[in-house]
Write a protein that holds these residues in place. Structure first.
Motif, PDB file in Angstrom:
ATOM      1  N   GLN A 188      40.292  28.583 -37.711  1.00 27.48           N
ATOM      2  CA  GLN A 188      39.668  27.343 -38.146  1.00 27.48           C
ATOM      3  C   GLN A 188      38.162  27.481 -38.005  1.00 27.48           C
ATOM      4  OE1 GLN A 188      41.333  24.373 -39.079  1.00 27.48           O
ATOM      5  NE2 GLN A 188      39.382  23.388 -39.532  1.00 27.48           N
ATOM      6  N   ALA A 189      37.464  27.459 -39.134  1.00 27.29           N
ATOM      7  CA  ALA A 189      36.003  27.507 -39.122  1.00 27.29           C
ATOM      8  C   ALA A 189      35.454  26.096 -39.221  1.00 27.29           C
ATOM      9  CB  ALA A 189      35.501  28.347 -40.283  1.00 27.29           C
ATOM     10  N   TYR A 190      34.408  25.826 -38.466  1.00 26.34           N
ATOM     11  CA  TYR A 190      33.802  24.496 -38.508  1.00 26.34           C
ATOM     12  C   TYR A 190      32.328  24.600 -38.144  1.00 26.34           C
ATOM     13  CZ  TYR A 190      34.747  24.837 -33.467  1.00 26.34           C
ATOM     14  OH  TYR A 190      34.815  25.254 -32.158  1.00 26.34           O
TER      15      TYR A 190
ATOM     16  N   TRP B 228      32.225  37.300 -40.387  1.00 22.48           N
ATOM     17  CA  TRP B 228      31.894  36.139 -41.207  1.00 22.48           C
ATOM     18  C   TRP B 228      31.545  36.619 -42.607  1.00 22.48           C
ATOM     19  CZ3 TRP B 228      32.347  31.073 -39.860  1.00 22.48           C
ATOM     20  CH2 TRP B 228      32.489  30.769 -38.499  1.00 22.48           C
ATOM     21  N   PHE B 229      32.068  35.928 -43.590  1.00 19.30           N
ATOM     22  CA  PHE B 229      31.765  36.162 -44.989  1.00 19.30           C
ATOM     23  C   PHE B 229      31.335  34.834 -45.604  1.00 19.30           C
ATOM     24  CE2 PHE B 229      33.471  40.440 -46.103  1.00 19.30           C
ATOM     25  CZ  PHE B 229      33.947  40.784 -44.851  1.00 19.30           C
TER      26      PHE B 229
ATOM     27  N   ALA C  31      26.608  28.239 -49.292  1.00 15.77           N
ATOM     28  CA  ALA C  31      27.888  28.879 -49.612  1.00 15.77           C
ATOM     29  C   ALA C  31      28.969  28.275 -48.721  1.00 15.77           C
ATOM     30  CB  ALA C  31      27.814  30.377 -49.372  1.00 15.77           C
ATOM     31  N   VAL C  32      30.198  28.621 -49.039  1.00 17.84           N
ATOM     32  CA  VAL C  32      31.298  28.370 -48.107  1.00 17.84           C
ATOM     33  C   VAL C  32      31.401  29.592 -47.206  1.00 17.84           C
ATOM     34  CG1 VAL C  32      33.760  27.945 -47.854  1.00 17.84           C
ATOM     35  CG2 VAL C  32      32.515  26.926 -49.775  1.00 17.84           C
ATOM     36  N   TYR C  33      31.416  29.343 -45.906  1.00 18.00           N
ATOM     37  CA  TYR C  33      31.444  30.426 -44.934  1.00 18.00           C
ATOM     38  C   TYR C  33      32.855  30.553 -44.346  1.00 18.00           C
ATOM     39  CZ  TYR C  33      26.421  31.034 -45.072  1.00 18.00           C
ATOM     40  OH  TYR C  33      25.142  31.331 -45.484  1.00 18.00           O
ATOM     41  N   TYR C  34      33.314  31.794 -44.296  1.00 15.12           N
ATOM     42  CA  TYR C  34      34.661  32.091 -43.813  1.00 15.12           C
ATOM     43  C   TYR C  34      34.607  33.000 -42.599  1.00 15.12           C
ATOM     44  CZ  TYR C  34      36.075  30.511 -48.467  1.00 15.12           C
ATOM     45  OH  TYR C  34      36.263  29.783 -49.612  1.00 15.12           O
ATOM     46  N   CYS C  35      35.419  32.716 -41.615  1.00 13.18           N
ATOM     47  CA  CYS C  35      35.576  33.647 -40.500  1.00 13.18           C
ATOM     48  C   CYS C  35      36.850  34.456 -40.725  1.00 13.18           C
ATOM     49  CB  CYS C  35      35.628  32.920 -39.163  1.00 13.18           C
ATOM     50  SG  CYS C  35      36.983  31.737 -38.971  1.00 13.18           S
ATOM     51  N   ALA C  36      36.902  35.615 -40.094  1.00  8.73           N
ATOM     52  CA  ALA C  36      38.032  36.502 -40.298  1.00  8.73           C
ATOM     53  C   ALA C  36      38.264  37.353 -39.055  1.00  8.73           C
ATOM     54  CB  ALA C  36      37.795  37.387 -41.521  1.00  8.73           C
ATOM     55  N   ARG C  37      39.503  37.821 -38.926  1.00  8.14           N
ATOM     56  CA  ARG C  37      39.870  38.694 -37.819  1.00  8.14           C
ATOM     57  C   ARG C  37      40.567  39.934 -38.346  1.00  8.14           C
ATOM     58  NH1 ARG C  37      44.597  37.583 -33.515  1.00  8.14           N
ATOM     59  NH2 ARG C  37      45.647  38.968 -35.005  1.00  8.14           N
TER      60      ARG C  37
END
Length: 123
Positions: free
Chosen positions: A4-6, A35-36, A91-97
């Motif tokens: 969950q990114a916030y 982060w993308f 932009a929309v920022y996305y986190c990832a693992r």
């Protein structure tokens, strides 16, 4: 695993925002994190990535010196401190693992993604 990114929002150019990413029921320990971002009409692009094994962090040239990725073990979050924001950071920022054996710069390095949080920088 759900990420969950916030923390996104609207900010003026030159301002700061701090994004966070939480993992439900799982720790970020032993995994790479990244982060993308994706701007309208553009491909999702790498912003920053941290390697679990040696702790090193890569940044894209566009954000180097302005953004800082960090891990907060106590809160089990991964954060992206964004300073001196520019309109082109919108932009929309996305986190990832991803796995600790992978790289950190490619989308294919990650197998879990958050839903994204909008960052808008006004001029």
């Amino acid at each position: 695993v759900q990420l969950q990114a916030y923390g996104g929002g609207l900010v003026q150019a030159g301002g700061s925002l701090r994004l966070s990413c939480a993992a439900s029921g799982r720790s970020f320990d032993y995994y790479n994190v990244g982060w993308f971002r994706q701007a309208p009409g553009k491909h999702r692009e790498f912003v920053a990535g941290n390697r679990w094994l040696d702790g090193s962090t890569d940044y894209s040239d566009a954000v180097k010196g302005r953004f800082t990725l960090s891990r907060d073990k106590a809160k089990n979050t991964v954060n992206l401190q964004m300073n001196n924001l520019k309109p082109e950071d919108t932009a929309v920022y996305y986190c990832a693992r991803g796995g600790s054996w992978s790289g950190v710069r490619l989308r294919t390095d990650y197998n879990y993604w958050g839903q994204g949080t909008q960052v808008t920088v006004s001029s």
